[in-house]
Design a protein around this motif. Structure first.
Motif, PDB file in Angstrom:
ATOM      1  N   GLY A 113      30.226  44.129  44.861  1.00  0.00           N
ATOM      2  CA  GLY A 113      31.104  45.166  45.405  1.00  0.00           C
ATOM      3  C   GLY A 113      31.843  44.695  46.642  1.00  0.00           C
ATOM      4  O   GLY A 113      33.061  44.914  46.781  1.00  0.00           O
ATOM      5  N   GLN A 114      31.127  44.036  47.573  1.00  0.00           N
ATOM      6  CA  GLN A 114      31.780  43.512  48.772  1.00  0.00           C
ATOM      7  C   GLN A 114      32.764  42.402  48.430  1.00  0.00           C
ATOM      8  O   GLN A 114      33.857  42.314  49.002  1.00  0.00           O
ATOM      9  CB  GLN A 114      30.722  42.981  49.746  1.00  0.00           C
ATOM     10  CG  GLN A 114      31.280  42.444  51.059  1.00  0.00           C
ATOM     11  CD  GLN A 114      32.015  43.502  51.851  1.00  0.00           C
ATOM     12  OE1 GLN A 114      31.510  44.608  52.061  1.00  0.00           O
ATOM     13  NE2 GLN A 114      33.221  43.178  52.305  1.00  0.00           N
ATOM     14  N   VAL A 115      32.398  41.571  47.454  1.00  0.00           N
ATOM     15  CA  VAL A 115      33.294  40.497  47.025  1.00  0.00           C
ATOM     16  C   VAL A 115      34.574  41.081  46.438  1.00  0.00           C
ATOM     17  O   VAL A 115      35.686  40.591  46.705  1.00  0.00           O
ATOM     18  CB  VAL A 115      32.584  39.585  46.011  1.00  0.00           C
ATOM     19  CG1 VAL A 115      33.571  38.638  45.345  1.00  0.00           C
ATOM     20  CG2 VAL A 115      31.489  38.777  46.699  1.00  0.00           C
ATOM     21  N   LEU A 116      34.450  42.129  45.633  1.00  0.00           N
ATOM     22  CA  LEU A 116      35.641  42.757  45.046  1.00  0.00           C
ATOM     23  C   LEU A 116      36.502  43.418  46.115  1.00  0.00           C
ATOM     24  O   LEU A 116      37.736  43.397  46.025  1.00  0.00           O
ATOM     25  CB  LEU A 116      35.217  43.778  43.987  1.00  0.00           C
ATOM     26  CG  LEU A 116      34.646  43.204  42.692  1.00  0.00           C
ATOM     27  CD1 LEU A 116      34.209  44.324  41.756  1.00  0.00           C
ATOM     28  CD2 LEU A 116      35.675  42.317  41.996  1.00  0.00           C
ATOM     29  N   ILE A 117      35.877  44.008  47.124  1.00  0.00           N
ATOM     30  CA  ILE A 117      36.641  44.598  48.233  1.00  0.00           C
ATOM     31  C   ILE A 117      37.461  43.516  48.929  1.00  0.00           C
ATOM     32  O   ILE A 117      38.656  43.696  49.217  1.00  0.00           O
ATOM     33  CB  ILE A 117      35.697  45.302  49.221  1.00  0.00           C
ATOM     34  CG1 ILE A 117      35.104  46.560  48.593  1.00  0.00           C
ATOM     35  CG2 ILE A 117      36.442  45.661  50.504  1.00  0.00           C
ATOM     36  CD1 ILE A 117      34.062  47.245  49.464  1.00  0.00           C
ATOM     37  N   MET A 122      42.617  40.944  50.004  1.00  0.00           N
ATOM     38  CA  MET A 122      43.439  39.738  50.136  1.00  0.00           C
ATOM     39  C   MET A 122      44.635  39.783  49.187  1.00  0.00           C
ATOM     40  O   MET A 122      45.776  39.519  49.582  1.00  0.00           O
ATOM     41  CB  MET A 122      42.593  38.500  49.830  1.00  0.00           C
ATOM     42  CG  MET A 122      41.390  38.305  50.716  1.00  0.00           C
ATOM     43  SD  MET A 122      41.778  37.723  52.370  1.00  0.00           S
ATOM     44  CE  MET A 122      40.123  37.332  52.949  1.00  0.00           C
ATOM     45  N   SER A 123      44.368  40.131  47.923  1.00  0.00           N
ATOM     46  CA  SER A 123      45.457  40.181  46.947  1.00  0.00           C
ATOM     47  C   SER A 123      46.441  41.292  47.286  1.00  0.00           C
ATOM     48  O   SER A 123      47.657  41.127  47.135  1.00  0.00           O
ATOM     49  CB  SER A 123      44.889  40.389  45.541  1.00  0.00           C
ATOM     50  OG  SER A 123      44.073  39.315  45.157  1.00  0.00           O
ATOM     51  N   GLY A 124      45.915  42.447  47.726  1.00  0.00           N
ATOM     52  CA  GLY A 124      46.801  43.552  48.098  1.00  0.00           C
ATOM     53  C   GLY A 124      47.715  43.200  49.254  1.00  0.00           C
ATOM     54  O   GLY A 124      48.908  43.525  49.239  1.00  0.00           O
ATOM     55  N   PHE A 273      45.812  39.257  40.072  1.00  0.00           N
ATOM     56  CA  PHE A 273      45.253  39.997  41.202  1.00  0.00           C
ATOM     57  C   PHE A 273      43.874  39.482  41.598  1.00  0.00           C
ATOM     58  O   PHE A 273      43.519  39.466  42.780  1.00  0.00           O
ATOM     59  CB  PHE A 273      45.170  41.482  40.839  1.00  0.00           C
ATOM     60  CG  PHE A 273      44.998  42.385  42.016  1.00  0.00           C
ATOM     61  CD1 PHE A 273      46.081  42.726  42.811  1.00  0.00           C
ATOM     62  CD2 PHE A 273      43.755  42.904  42.332  1.00  0.00           C
ATOM     63  CE1 PHE A 273      45.918  43.562  43.906  1.00  0.00           C
ATOM     64  CE2 PHE A 273      43.590  43.739  43.426  1.00  0.00           C
ATOM     65  CZ  PHE A 273      44.677  44.074  44.212  1.00  0.00           C
ATOM     66  N   LEU A 274      43.085  39.063  40.622  1.00  0.00           N
ATOM     67  CA  LEU A 274      41.724  38.605  40.900  1.00  0.00           C
ATOM     68  C   LEU A 274      41.646  37.112  41.169  1.00  0.00           C
ATOM     69  O   LEU A 274      40.582  36.599  41.475  1.00  0.00           O
ATOM     70  CB  LEU A 274      40.801  38.955  39.724  1.00  0.00           C
ATOM     71  CG  LEU A 274      40.649  40.441  39.396  1.00  0.00           C
ATOM     72  CD1 LEU A 274      39.716  40.625  38.210  1.00  0.00           C
ATOM     73  CD2 LEU A 274      40.118  41.217  40.597  1.00  0.00           C
ATOM     74  N   ASN A 275      42.771  36.416  41.033  1.00  0.00           N
ATOM     75  CA  ASN A 275      42.775  34.962  41.208  1.00  0.00           C
ATOM     76  C   ASN A 275      43.337  34.607  42.582  1.00  0.00           C
ATOM     77  O   ASN A 275      44.528  34.354  42.727  1.00  0.00           O
ATOM     78  CB  ASN A 275      43.603  34.291  40.100  1.00  0.00           C
ATOM     79  CG  ASN A 275      43.040  34.560  38.725  1.00  0.00           C
ATOM     80  OD1 ASN A 275      41.834  34.600  38.539  1.00  0.00           O
ATOM     81  ND2 ASN A 275      43.914  34.758  37.754  1.00  0.00           N
ATOM     82  N   ILE A 293      35.112  37.008  53.974  1.00  0.00           N
ATOM     83  CA  ILE A 293      36.043  35.998  53.448  1.00  0.00           C
ATOM     84  C   ILE A 293      35.717  35.604  52.014  1.00  0.00           C
ATOM     85  O   ILE A 293      36.520  34.963  51.344  1.00  0.00           O
ATOM     86  CB  ILE A 293      36.014  34.744  54.353  1.00  0.00           C
ATOM     87  CG1 ILE A 293      37.300  33.932  54.188  1.00  0.00           C
ATOM     88  CG2 ILE A 293      34.803  33.865  54.029  1.00  0.00           C
ATOM     89  CD1 ILE A 293      37.397  32.782  55.163  1.00  0.00           C
ATOM     90  N   GLN A 294      34.544  36.002  51.520  1.00  0.00           N
ATOM     91  CA  GLN A 294      34.108  35.559  50.193  1.00  0.00           C
ATOM     92  C   GLN A 294      34.823  36.362  49.103  1.00  0.00           C
ATOM     93  O   GLN A 294      34.441  37.482  48.787  1.00  0.00           O
ATOM     94  CB  GLN A 294      32.586  35.704  50.060  1.00  0.00           C
ATOM     95  CG  GLN A 294      32.029  35.066  48.808  1.00  0.00           C
ATOM     96  CD  GLN A 294      30.523  34.976  48.820  1.00  0.00           C
ATOM     97  OE1 GLN A 294      29.955  33.934  48.484  1.00  0.00           O
ATOM     98  NE2 GLN A 294      29.849  36.046  49.178  1.00  0.00           N
ATOM     99  N   VAL A 295      35.857  35.777  48.517  1.00  0.00           N
ATOM    100  CA  VAL A 295      36.577  36.389  47.404  1.00  0.00           C
ATOM    101  C   VAL A 295      35.891  35.979  46.095  1.00  0.00           C
ATOM    102  O   VAL A 295      34.934  35.215  46.095  1.00  0.00           O
ATOM    103  CB  VAL A 295      38.060  35.977  47.410  1.00  0.00           C
ATOM    104  CG1 VAL A 295      38.772  36.518  48.628  1.00  0.00           C
ATOM    105  CG2 VAL A 295      38.200  34.461  47.338  1.00  0.00           C
ATOM    106  N   LEU A 296      36.403  36.487  44.980  1.00  0.00           N
ATOM    107  CA  LEU A 296      35.716  36.307  43.707  1.00  0.00           C
ATOM    108  C   LEU A 296      35.621  34.838  43.307  1.00  0.00           C
ATOM    109  O   LEU A 296      34.566  34.379  42.842  1.00  0.00           O
ATOM    110  CB  LEU A 296      36.442  37.108  42.615  1.00  0.00           C
ATOM    111  CG  LEU A 296      35.662  37.376  41.332  1.00  0.00           C
ATOM    112  CD1 LEU A 296      34.321  38.030  41.635  1.00  0.00           C
ATOM    113  CD2 LEU A 296      36.472  38.252  40.391  1.00  0.00           C
TER     114      LEU A 296
END
Length: 344
Positions: A113-117, A122-124, A273-275, A293-296
């Protein structure tokens, strides 16, 4: 007096009635005559031309298969309990165990959940600031001094060719606790203790956005500069005749002509968006900012290689890819409905 005669192959030649001289057919006439003969004999020229075009794109299709589709075979690791260095045939088949773990383990759900946030933030932010390369390209195009325009474009494009490792080296030299900025502020007696620009979790998303813009805004403006160069000059001339100044020409001519290019790139950004990539976040991560800072993509790397759980990392990456493809088709469908034009 000259008359026009037609040869057996269909080529037109001129004859001089009085002198009897005949003008020799040109190479273009001979090619036309040969083409007419072959077409009359049943040769399909469109099919032959299609084979030539396919031969031109075949090497690139092979590269796409090798580097984009063949690696998808690695998804099979998501259904095994892979333990390197054992071969896959000696590992246990677990089916959907790793996918169930993602939705049943509370700790795993909280982390994801935190990673998706972080990923969405970042993508937004990147999508919300996607208009900046357009503005930069327009401003750069308005510079009349050619030497200054080339200088600005070169200086803003060069960071794109610098690796993120070197970017972090620059950031560390300037913004670390003993870096140039802190030393300067302390010498000017503006601060009493160093400001933690890098080893802090405050405003991490904004920091990453600024570094990304610094590195990519010049490169991102190149396509818009090409679009501006392709605008019909008669549109500007018509606007000048109507009394439009340079700012009004930008509003009523330049921006509308760039909108199709902008919307295509915007749709591609939304579909990705997720990349976020992981290079930037990997070099900037530390124990102070890792939560934010940890993205997917970075999370998949940390799980797969950092925690030696390649099967779980593959499962997460597999879901990410499927969601990205779904986003692409959703955005393409919305584009067709709203604009009448899609990218697929």
């Amino acid at each position: 007096m000259q008359t026009v005669a037609t040869t057996e192959g269909g080529a037109a030649v001129e004859t001089a009635g009085s002198a009897g001289a005949v003008k020799a057919p040109t190479p273009k006439d001979r090619r036309g005559a040969n083409k007419a003969k072959k077409m009359a004999s049943g040769i399909d020229y469109n099919k032959k031309h299609g084979y030539k075009l396919f031969a031109l794109v075949a090497p690139f299709l092979i590269m796409v298969v090798l580097f984009s589709y063949l690696p998808l075979f690695g998804w099979i690791y998501a259904f095994f309990d892979y333990q390197p260095p054992l071969p896959l045939s000696e590992c246990d088949f677990v089916g959907l165990q790793w996918f169930k773990l993602l939705v049943t383990n509370p700790a795993q759900l909280q982390t994801i959940g935190q990673v998706l946030i972080n990923t969405f933030a970042m993508s937004g932010l990147n999508i919300l600031t996607s208009f900046i390369p357009v503005i930069f390209a327009i401003a750069l195009n308005e510079i009349r001094a050619k030497w200054f325009k080339n200088l600005v474009q070169t200086l803003t494009t060069l960071p794109n060719f610098i690796s993120w490792v070197l970017v972090y080296s620059i950031a560390f030299a300037m913004f670390s606790s003993s870096g140039m900025v802190n030393e300067l502020l302390q010498n000017l007696h503006l601060i009493s203790s160093p400001i933690k620009f890098l080893d802090s979790g405050d405003h991490t998303w904004l920091k990453m956005l600024l570094w990304s813009m610094w590195k990519g805004v010049g490169w991102g403006s190149i396509m818009y500069l090409a679009g501006i160069a392709g605008i019909d000059p008669e549109l500007y001339e018509a606007a000048q005749v109507d009394g439009a100044n340079r700012f009004q020409q930008i509003i009523h001519v330049t921006i509308p002509q760039l909108l199709p290019t902008y919307f295509v790139l915007l749709m591609l950004s939304i579909s990705n968006f997720l990349n976020n990539g992981m290079d930037q976040y990997y070099v900037f991560q530390n124990s102070f900012n890792q939560k934010w800072i940890q993205v997917l993509d970075l999370y998949v790397y940390n799980v797969g290689l950092g925690q030696s759980s390649l099967s779980l990392g593959t499962a997460i990456s597999m879901l990410k890819s499927l969601v990205s493809v779904a986003l692409l088709f959703i955005v393409n469908s919305l584009s067709k409905r709203l604009r009448g034009v899609g990218i697929v």
